[in-house]
Design a protein around this motif. Structure first.
Motif, PDB file in Angstrom:
ATOM      1  N   ALA A  57       0.839  -1.206   0.000  1.00  0.00           N
ATOM      2  CA  ALA A  57       0.000   0.000   0.000  1.00  0.00           C
ATOM      3  C   ALA A  57       0.870   1.251   0.000  1.00  0.00           C
ATOM      4  CB  ALA A  57      -0.915   0.009   1.222  1.00  0.00           C
ATOM      5  N   HIS A  58       0.433   2.248  -0.774  1.00  0.00           N
ATOM      6  CA  HIS A  58       1.161   3.509  -0.904  1.00  0.00           C
ATOM      7  C   HIS A  58       0.359   4.652  -0.282  1.00  0.00           C
ATOM      8  CE1 HIS A  58       4.100   1.705  -3.635  1.00  0.00           C
ATOM      9  NE2 HIS A  58       3.084   1.020  -4.134  1.00  0.00           N
ATOM     10  N   THR A  59       1.073   5.655   0.201  1.00  0.00           N
ATOM     11  CA  THR A  59       0.402   6.799   0.826  1.00  0.00           C
ATOM     12  C   THR A  59       0.608   8.075   0.008  1.00  0.00           C
ATOM     13  OG1 THR A  59       2.335   7.503   2.105  1.00  0.00           O
ATOM     14  CG2 THR A  59       0.893   5.843   3.115  1.00  0.00           C
ATOM     15  N   ASP A  92       5.803   2.325   0.690  1.00  0.00           N
ATOM     16  CA  ASP A  92       5.997   3.472  -0.209  1.00  0.00           C
ATOM     17  C   ASP A  92       7.234   3.249  -1.088  1.00  0.00           C
ATOM     18  OD1 ASP A  92       3.818   5.229   0.069  1.00  0.00           O
ATOM     19  OD2 ASP A  92       4.471   5.691   2.105  1.00  0.00           O
ATOM     20  N   HIS A  93       7.266   4.013  -2.188  1.00  0.00           N
ATOM     21  CA  HIS A  93       8.323   3.814  -3.189  1.00  0.00           C
ATOM     22  C   HIS A  93       9.686   4.310  -2.713  1.00  0.00           C
ATOM     23  CE1 HIS A  93       5.745   2.479  -6.455  1.00  0.00           C
ATOM     24  NE2 HIS A  93       4.897   3.450  -6.166  1.00  0.00           N
ATOM     25  N   MET A  94      10.623   3.392  -2.524  1.00  0.00           N
ATOM     26  CA  MET A  94      12.027   3.740  -2.286  1.00  0.00           C
ATOM     27  C   MET A  94      12.610   3.853  -3.694  1.00  0.00           C
ATOM     28  SD  MET A  94      14.567   4.369  -0.266  1.00  0.00           S
ATOM     29  CE  MET A  94      13.915   4.082   1.377  1.00  0.00           C
ATOM     30  N   PRO A 103       4.289  10.983  -5.147  1.00  0.00           N
ATOM     31  CA  PRO A 103       3.273  11.642  -5.983  1.00  0.00           C
ATOM     32  C   PRO A 103       2.252  10.660  -6.558  1.00  0.00           C
ATOM     33  CG  PRO A 103       5.402  11.568  -7.106  1.00  0.00           C
ATOM     34  CD  PRO A 103       5.627  11.048  -5.729  1.00  0.00           C
ATOM     35  N   CYS A 104       2.584   9.367  -6.638  1.00  0.00           N
ATOM     36  CA  CYS A 104       1.618   8.444  -7.252  1.00  0.00           C
ATOM     37  C   CYS A 104       0.552   7.969  -6.264  1.00  0.00           C
ATOM     38  CB  CYS A 104       2.324   7.270  -7.920  1.00  0.00           C
ATOM     39  SG  CYS A 104       3.235   6.238  -6.788  1.00  0.00           S
ATOM     40  N   GLY A 105       0.859   7.987  -4.953  1.00  0.00           N
ATOM     41  CA  GLY A 105      -0.126   7.571  -3.954  1.00  0.00           C
ATOM     42  C   GLY A 105      -1.155   8.676  -3.791  1.00  0.00           C
ATOM     43  N   VAL A 121      -2.160  -0.495  -3.381  1.00  0.00           N
ATOM     44  CA  VAL A 121      -3.094   0.635  -3.276  1.00  0.00           C
ATOM     45  C   VAL A 121      -2.437   1.941  -3.684  1.00  0.00           C
ATOM     46  CG1 VAL A 121      -4.565   1.962  -1.716  1.00  0.00           C
ATOM     47  CG2 VAL A 121      -4.175  -0.474  -1.290  1.00  0.00           C
ATOM     48  N   HIS A 122      -3.034   2.588  -4.661  1.00  0.00           N
ATOM     49  CA  HIS A 122      -2.671   3.954  -5.017  1.00  0.00           C
ATOM     50  C   HIS A 122      -3.896   4.858  -4.917  1.00  0.00           C
ATOM     51  CE1 HIS A 122       0.935   2.087  -6.809  1.00  0.00           C
ATOM     52  NE2 HIS A 122       1.471   3.264  -6.751  1.00  0.00           N
ATOM     53  N   ALA A 123      -5.063   4.299  -5.147  1.00  0.00           N
ATOM     54  CA  ALA A 123      -6.295   5.089  -5.158  1.00  0.00           C
ATOM     55  C   ALA A 123      -7.363   4.397  -4.319  1.00  0.00           C
ATOM     56  CB  ALA A 123      -6.788   5.257  -6.592  1.00  0.00           C
TER      57      ALA A 123
HETATM   58 ZN   LIG Z   1       3.253   3.963  -7.211  1.00  0.00          ZN
END
Ligand SMILES: [Zn+2]
Ligand SMILES: [Zn+2]
Length: 245
Positions: free
Chosen positions: A26-28, A58-60, A33-35, A205-207
């Motif tokens: 899951a991304h926040t 999250d994206h490292m 910027p994509c979460g 999860v992005h949206a």
């Molecule tokens: Zn992403």
């Protein structure tokens, strides 16, 4: 009472632990910027959906850690920025039954869009390993192994993609529920079986609409990425939550 022999398996007592739903991917909005989903909202929704665990991955990625606003910033400041989403989620989950844990989706520098979900790293590891993603596949996997982490290639068959070979990871994400990408998940199942890799499923999860469409089942008592790694090393791949596509 007599039972039909065909029904006998139904009467075998399950002696394993009770399992709970866990989101592995899951991304926040706070960290990249994509979460698009704020961490607090993610927490609220996963509680609503009955999940017990939530990994923030999250994206490292150089686009986050080396973005223009961080030009010349010390590594520590970059990690502070990176951890914003995780820390906000962790705080939001305080006093609830949801356990928020740190993990990451690592993209080696210049290797986008090949991503690895890495579990087991804590904040201290991040602060003490500046730009660790600026390396090659073999060196990265050595770092993963030396530190006792597990890495999974994320959505390896997305679009024209294929898993990296020779294999330099412990497993693959055989089910990625992201609804706006073509992830060709079925191919990943065959590859994992052929190579004997660990397998996980995640929502990515992005949206809003991505929430709680995948994940794995875990017993109680998991409190960190390191606990998750230990569970997989001792028990093999976890049971998966999938929504067929
Ligand atoms: Zn992403
Ligand atoms: Zn992702």
């Amino acid at each position: 009472m007599k039972t039909d022999p065909a029904c006998e398996p139904c009467h075998i007592k399950y002696t394993g632990p009770k399992l709970y739903a866990a989101e592995t991917h899951a991304h926040t909005r706070e960290t990249g910027p994509c979460g698009r989903v704020p961490a607090e909202h993610l927490v609220r929704e996963y509680i609503k959906m009955g999940y017990r665990y939530l990994f923030i991955t999250d994206h490292m990625h150089e686009n986050n850690l080396e973005k223009r606003e961080l030009k010349k910033a010390p590594w520590e400041k970059r990690v502070d920025e990176y951890l914003k989403g995780y820390r906000t989620a962790k705080k939001a989950a305080q006093g609830t039954d949801l356990i928020v844990m740190l993990a990451m989706e690592v993209t080696l520098k210049g290797k986008s869009p090949i991503d690895f979900l890495v579990y087991g790293a804590n904040e201290a590891f991040l602060y003490s390993h500046p730009f660790f993603y600026d390396t090659g596949y073999e060196a990265f996997y050595k770092l993963v192994r030396e530190n006792g982490f597990l890495s999974f290639q994320a959505h390896p068959y997305r679009y024209e993609g294929a898993p990296i070979e020779p294999v330099c990871y412990d497993g693959i994400e055989i089910f990625n529920a992201h609804p706006r990408h073509l992830s060709r998940n079925r191919n990943a199942v065959a590859f994992a079986l052929e190579k004997g890799l660990f397998t996980i499923s995640g929502s990515d999860v992005h949206a809003e609409e991505d929430i709680a469409r995948g994940g794995v089942m875990l017993p109680g008592g998991i409190e960190s990425g390191a606990d998750f790694v230990r569970y997989i090393k001792e028990n093999g791949s976890p049971e998966l939550i999938i929504t067929f596509q």
